[in-house]
Enzyme design. Sequence first.
Site, short mmCIF file in Angstrom:
data_model
loop_
_atom_site.label_atom_id
_atom_site.label_comp_id
_atom_site.label_asym_id
_atom_site.label_seq_id
_atom_site.Cartn_x
_atom_site.Cartn_y
_atom_site.Cartn_z
N HIS A 1 -1.26 4.69 -1.89
CA HIS A 1 -2.12 5.94 -1.92
C HIS A 1 -2.35 7.15 -1.33
O HIS A 1 -2.80 7.58 -1.18
CB HIS A 1 -3.02 5.47 -1.53
CG HIS A 1 -4.03 3.98 -2.44
ND1 HIS A 1 -5.15 4.40 -3.45
CD2 HIS A 1 -3.64 2.49 -2.79
CE1 HIS A 1 -5.22 3.36 -4.55
NE2 HIS A 1 -4.27 2.30 -3.76
N ALA B 1 -0.34 -6.35 -12.68
CA ALA B 1 -0.17 -7.40 -11.57
C ALA B 1 0.40 -5.65 -11.00
O ALA B 1 1.32 -6.21 -10.03
CB ALA B 1 1.17 -7.75 -12.37
N LEU C 1 2.26 -3.47 -11.69
CA LEU C 1 3.97 -3.18 -11.93
C LEU C 1 4.38 -1.87 -12.74
O LEU C 1 5.16 -1.55 -13.34
CB LEU C 1 4.98 -4.00 -12.38
CG LEU C 1 4.67 -5.18 -11.30
CD1 LEU C 1 5.83 -6.47 -12.27
CD2 LEU C 1 5.65 -5.00 -10.29
N ASP D 1 3.39 6.46 -10.52
CA ASP D 1 4.01 5.63 -11.70
C ASP D 1 4.69 6.28 -12.45
O ASP D 1 5.77 5.83 -13.08
CB ASP D 1 3.17 4.67 -12.04
CG ASP D 1 1.98 4.15 -11.07
OD1 ASP D 1 2.36 4.23 -9.94
OD2 ASP D 1 0.68 3.74 -11.08
N TYR E 1 -10.67 2.94 -7.12
CA TYR E 1 -9.53 3.62 -7.42
C TYR E 1 -10.14 4.36 -7.13
O TYR E 1 -9.67 6.02 -6.05
CB TYR E 1 -8.65 3.30 -8.14
CG TYR E 1 -7.54 4.45 -8.35
CD1 TYR E 1 -6.05 3.48 -7.51
CD2 TYR E 1 -7.80 5.34 -8.95
CE1 TYR E 1 -5.25 4.37 -7.61
CE2 TYR E 1 -6.38 6.32 -8.90
CZ TYR E 1 -4.78 5.58 -8.00
OH TYR E 1 -4.20 6.75 -8.27
C1 GLA Z 1 -1.13 3.52 -8.99
C2 GLA Z 1 -1.76 4.99 -9.34
C3 GLA Z 1 -0.72 5.50 -8.63
C4 GLA Z 1 -0.88 5.39 -7.12
C5 GLA Z 1 -0.92 4.12 -6.69
C6 GLA Z 1 -1.13 3.68 -4.99
O1 GLA Z 1 -0.72 3.18 -9.03
O2 GLA Z 1 -1.56 4.80 -10.56
O3 GLA Z 1 -0.83 6.94 -8.87
O4 GLA Z 1 -1.80 5.67 -6.64
O5 GLA Z 1 -2.09 3.18 -7.97
O6 GLA Z 1 -0.41 4.17 -4.34
#
Ligand code: GLA
Length: 380
Positions: free
Chosen positions: A35, A122, A124, A172, A222
């Site tokens: 985050h 999950a 991932l 990600d 989120y």
């Molecule tokens: C998800 C989001 C990412 C990031 C993570 C937490 O995977 O897609 O951009 O914010 O949560 O680190």
Amino acid sequence: MEMKELIRNAFTERFGTPEGEFFASAGRINLIGEHTDYNEGFVFPGAIDKVIMAEIRPNGTDRVRVFSIDIDEYCEFGLREEDAPEQGWARYIFGVCREIIKRGGKVGGFDTVFAGNVPLGAGLSSSAALESCFAFALNELFNEGKIDKFELAKIGQSTEHNYCGVNCGIMDQFASVFGKKGSLIRLDCRDLSYEYFPFAPEHHRLVLIDSRVKHELKDSPYNKRRESCERVAKSLGVPSLRDVSLAELNAVKVTLSDEDYRRAKYVIEERDRVLTVCAALERGDYDEVGKMMYATHEGLSKDYEVSCEELDFLADTAKELGVTGSRIMGGGFGGCTINLVENDLYDKFVTEAVARFKQKYGHEPKVYDVIISDGARRVE
Ligand code: GLA
């Protein structure tokens, strides 16, 4: 049957010949820095050996025809904004097409079949793997590879924002596009400067324990977490929490809600932990890395509140068994813990954690060894 063969067979059955071309992209892990991406901080992810793979063949029309093997559903859509498909899974592909077109790139109609082994929900990033696979492929097939990799990652991120309802950061998609075998990536999410960190500890390994508690980031807390961070940054008159020290935050504590204060405090502490971990890795100090991972878990659980009972249980169990580091990984609200375990403890930890979890929650968690692998690519 191998994934490629499975896709090949389904493709011929549905779309006949000639063959299409194959592309793949990967899910990701994140050692630390959760985050922090949408707060212009640092993250430390790597692509893994779990992928989404697609066979794709331009069809000379303005329609996209797509079959998902895993969901066992077919979908067809056009390429104009008003052609958005109903099915959630197809919107990832539609979004990627639209985001390329919006940037002045080309996308024509195509036929495609895809499958994957990135576990869904999950933590991932199966969705980033899907976006990156298609962004990479459509760049090769329709744009002579002219769109650079940074833009490919941003195309995936914008797809989440504009077509899937998740206001995610860049981590990600960046990891999925830039992933490199054997290396983690330290990424500065402010300017997207990055560095590959070879990751091959001698006495430790990384393993994921998947609680199989599902999360759905869309409409989820989120986006609320992100809003909290942005509210605090705004009230401090800075573009993001990247620039805020704990002392500065504490100075305005009374003007913030308790919730916003705790969210921001976590982010500021996490930003610093990523840098501590990088320095510790450089000296081979895995105990320090592990300590930071536990601290992240604590922050994500108590201050950021994105953990859940099952994941707290897994992190506590790891600690009790003497595991070097353990924490919830990814967006949260379910999914996996990532564990840094000494080789000698590995078997005992995995067996015990699975048994204790099953006894308490009635189902077995899944175990995935982490193999740091390449990201988006053409598959020969
Ligand atoms: C998800 C989001 C990412 C990031 C993570 C937490 O995977 O897609 O951009 O914010 O949560 O680190």
